[in-house]
Enzyme design. Structure first.
Site, PDB file in Angstrom:
ATOM      1  CG  HIS A 160      -0.279   0.088   2.535  1.00 18.49           C
ATOM      2  ND1 HIS A 160      -0.028   1.277   3.180  1.00 18.49           N
ATOM      3  CD2 HIS A 160       0.203  -0.881   3.355  1.00 18.49           C
ATOM      4  CE1 HIS A 160       0.560   1.042   4.344  1.00 18.49           C
ATOM      5  NE2 HIS A 160       0.730  -0.266   4.479  1.00 18.49           N
ATOM      6  CD  GLU A 206      -2.518  -1.621   5.803  1.00 16.22           C
ATOM      7  OE1 GLU A 206      -2.492  -2.557   6.616  1.00 16.22           O
ATOM      8  OE2 GLU A 206      -2.091  -0.470   6.084  1.00 16.22           O
ATOM      9  CD  GLU A 233       1.271  -3.662   5.902  1.00 14.83           C
ATOM     10  OE1 GLU A 233       2.162  -3.073   6.525  1.00 14.83           O
ATOM     11  OE2 GLU A 233       0.225  -3.106   5.563  1.00 14.83           O
TER      12      GLU A 233
END
Length: 773
Positions: A160, A206, A233
């Site tokens: 993201h 996100e 992430e």
């Protein structure tokens, strides 16, 4: 032990077996050396390649180019969902970069991209409470590297580009987007198209509670082809990316990950994450639960103090991190691009146990293999129990068997020392080395070195993850007990195999005095200013976190009249020391007002809620009365459009909500009335927080490129002949874009009074208004 000569007394033999107490110091230094080696290995990273190096390394990932990509992204500043920086500047930057890559691709590659605008809603369950998440006009930038032949099978690589309110998002997750861009560029120059499609999803929502990924996997035209996901992430801002989730239940995935140059993963991380100890989630869950997709979940986890703060910038990211992550992800994607298992990923099902050995290689095996390993180990133990350091192995083997019986994959941490201990003692017995005191001790120490390094590395990983996270646990749990329990367990596991050697020492009292002095010295340091837990020093950053909302609240009664209209500074207590730590520093702490009355008369205490998991501790947070905030954007509005009598016992209320790009809606039916249905989800959640012993619903609503009203209806089940009001409802508007906000002088003075060793993770305005219908 030494050979006992005939006629030698037991006492004489015991004295002969003793070794100098100085060896005790050596044993301690040896343990420290093993742990130090694990630290050095764990912090090693490959040399980053420069753009000039590409000529001699045409197939290699170029770290410097990824670094340049990140610089362009972080220069935009915080990219909050719905902000100009996120919806216009970031999307334009990604689109221009991708177009440049396509313009310079190989003729053999067929690459296309799409700007995906999504609107939808769904329920996301958490413990103890979940939320209904609604979203509109969120944006995804999607790139597809098409397979050599038309294929119905795709690999999805996701990260993201949006950030939280105050952070430039260097590690979370800008670096991952930069890595993805460079991976696309390298693939675009390949002379061989992939066998499976490769889809790269740069998702723009996100941080708003993993919304944009839901829009992609449930709505995009390419989503039905996705079979495997690689999710990138961060929950920290340094170190190596760790594989902490794989599958679910697809052991074959590890075959391909084990081929990357610098593997790093532990199934223990998977179990920690699933235990809900860490109060966060990733897009991986959305792809798994709403798309039925399997795959890998990676994250940075070291230096978690920078995570979701202004300190997570471009400058603190070492160039070697780009290279390491890029080398790994590029190799993994290339392997999956031609993996035959992707065609039918349901085959070869079964869970796996996996862990890396100091980043050199992966060990992985199916769960059923663990049965064989543990059973064989137990047989060996029973047969040889009297000739080994048997008691310790009995205890840890019992732990292994119990852990396996409970389905805990992480028991491999105990298996490694047991197996090495079995091996080294077998060697000692086969070659009768116990007749030669110093030789068998030397061999024994060599045999314990590798498990000490491995267990020390895991302990280092866990502490690196959890110590910063403890600053986000809230006030209900004292994290010292959790960290202390783990530290004791790790210390016992590392040192227990050395303890029998201490029984050989002469003058053991000196070792006990040394260890006692070390213990009490540590206690003294903790109790002095040296042990203060917070710091703003960039070399040992450890700030205390505070999200702050300057909030106005308006409560209406059943007749529509306002019975309370007040304002204040609201901030959450994110760690166990708050608010004690700031009482003598922050302005207005002497005016903190109890929230008990508000929690009785207003839904969720009349406060803005960041996430549904915050609901349990609302009353324990702080409210300082203040002048009203200044709102430059539209205030939230609630309109009851219609009431429809569905049946004699069911009424349907149609609502419309308007306001800023980030809003929350709270609902609670009156006593005796039940929720039956809500149009924003296909089912009603069973775990609903209670307010005055009445169920509630928490709805999160986020807008992206353009704000649009939220329309929804709720069905209520009524008792016969009910004529009173039916529901309490509140709407909260959150104004978190600093460029659009005007802060009062009082609020600015309040913010500036926080000590330098604190960090404000959210600086926002909020407007709360409630009604009764």
């Amino acid at each position: 032990m030494c050979r006992v000569e005939k006629g030698t007394s037991k006492t004489e033999d015991n004295q002969e077996n003793r070794i100098s107490f100085l060896f005790g110091i050596f044993f301690l230094l040896y343990i420290c050396l093993a742990i130090g080696v694990s630290y050095l290995i764990e912090n090693w990273m490959p040399t980053a390649l420069t753009i000039e190096d590409e000529l001699g390394n045409p197939d290699r990932f170029i770290g410097e180019r990824a670094q340049n990509y990140l610089k362009g992204l972080t220069d935009l500043g915080p990219r909050i969902t719905g902000s100009y920086q996120n919806e216009i500047l970031a999307v334009n930057y990604l689109e221009a970069t991708i177009q440049d890559i396509i313009n310079n691709k190989s003729n053999a590659q067929n690459i296309e991209y799409d700007i995906n605008v999504v609107t939808g809603s769904y329920y996301l369950g958490y413990k103890p409470y979940g939320s209904i998440n609604a979203y509109a006009n969120l944006q995804n930038v999607v790139v597809k590297v098409n397979a050599v032949n038309a294929s119905a099978n795709s690999i999805l690589i996701n990260s993201h580009f949006d950030t939280v309110v105050t952070s430039p998002g260097g590690s979370d997750a800008g670096i991952n987007c930069a890595v993805m861009l460079e991976v696309i560029r390298k693939l675009s120059q390949s002379a061989e198209p992939p066998t499976n499609n490769l889809i790269f999803l740069f998702n723009g929502g996100e941080e708003a509670n993993i919304l944009a990924s839901h829009g992609f996997i449930t709505q995009h035209k390419w989503a039905p082809t996705v079979k495997v996901v690689v999710n990138l992430e961060a929950t920290g801002a340094d170190g190596k990316e760790i594989l902490f989730q794989s599958g679910p239940d697809r052991a074959w995935l590890m075959k391909y990950y084990s081929k990357v140059p610098y593997p790093f993963g532990h199934v223990a991380g998977e179990e920690i994450f699933k235990s809900n100890i860490i109060s966060s989630d990733t897009d991986f869950r959305i792809f798994r639960d709403f798309g039925g997709v399997i795959g890998y979940d990676f994250a940075y986890f070291k230096d978690g103090y920078r995570y979701h703060t202004k300190y997570d910038g471009f400058d603190n990211i070492k160039k070697e991190r780009y290279q390491r992550t890029g080398d790994n992800i590029l190799r993994l994607v290339r392997e999956l691009a031609n993996a035959p298992e992707v065609v039918n990923p349901e085959e070869n099902s079964g869970g796996s146990v996996y862990f890396d050995v100091l980043g050199l290689f992966m060990i992985y095996y199916e769960e059923r293999t663990e049965i064989i390993i543990n059973v064989l180990d137990e047989i060996s133990l029973v047969e040889d129990v009297l000739t080994q350091i048997h008691l310790i192995r009995i205890i840890w083997t019992a732990v292994l068997i119990c852990g396996f019986g409970l389905g805990i994959k992480s028991v491999y941490l105990f298996m490694i020392p047991v197996l090495f201990n079995t091996l080294v003692l077998t060697i000692i017995h086969i070659f009768k080395l116990y007749y030669y005191k110093y030789i068998w001790i030397f061999v024994y120490l060599l045999g314990t070195f590798i498990p000490t390094v491995l267990v020390g590395a895991v302990a280092y990983h866990v502490l690196s993850l959890f110590i910063p996270i403890c600053g986000r646990f809230g006030t209900s749990l004292n994290p010292e007990f959790m960290i202390g329990a783990f530290t004791v367990t790790a210390t016992i596991l590392i040192t227990c195999y050395y303890m029998p050697l201490f029984s050989l020492l002469s003058k053991q009292i000196f070792i006990l005095i040394f260890l006692g002095a070390l213990f009490f010295g540590t206690i003294i340091v903790i109790l002095t200013p040296i042990g203060f837990p917070y710091s703003a020093d960039k070399d040992r950053l450890a700030p205390q976190r505070f999200p702050v909302f300057h909030t106005q609240r308006v409560y209406h009664d059943e007749n529509g009249n306002i019975f309370q209209n007040d304002s204040g500074f609201y901030f959450r207590h994110m760690d166990y020391n708050s608010p004690r730590s700031i009482k003598n520093h922050v302005l207005g702490m002497g005016n903190v007002t109890s929230l008990q009355k508000d929690c009785e008369v207003a839904l969720f205490c009349g406060l803005p809620v960041s996430y549904s998991r915050d609901l349990e501790e609302l009353e324990s947070n702080s409210w300082i009365p203040s002048e009203a905030p200044i709102f430059t954007d539209a205030l939230p509005t609630l309109t009851l459009n219609s009431i429809v009598l569905v049946s004699d016992e069911i009424k349907r209320y149609h609502f419309t909500i308007t306001g800023p790009n980030s809003m929350d809606i709270y609902l609670s039916p009156k006593e005796g009335i039940n929720f039956l249905n809500i149009s924003l989800n296909t089912f009603l959640p069973t775990e609903q927080p209670l307010w005055n012993n009445r169920p509630t619903l928490y709805i999160l609503y986020a807008n992206g490129k353009e704000n649009v009203p939220l329309h929804f209806f709720v069905d209520f089940e009524l008792p016969e002949n009910w004529s009173k009001s039916i529901v309490d409802i509140a709407v909260v508007g959150k104004y978190n874009q600093a460029d659009n906000n005007i802060y009062t002088k009082e609020f600015q003075d309040f913010m500036n009074s926080f000590p330098e060793w604190t960090v404000i993770t959210t600086i926002a305005l909020a407007y709360y208004e409630s009604w009764v219908y």
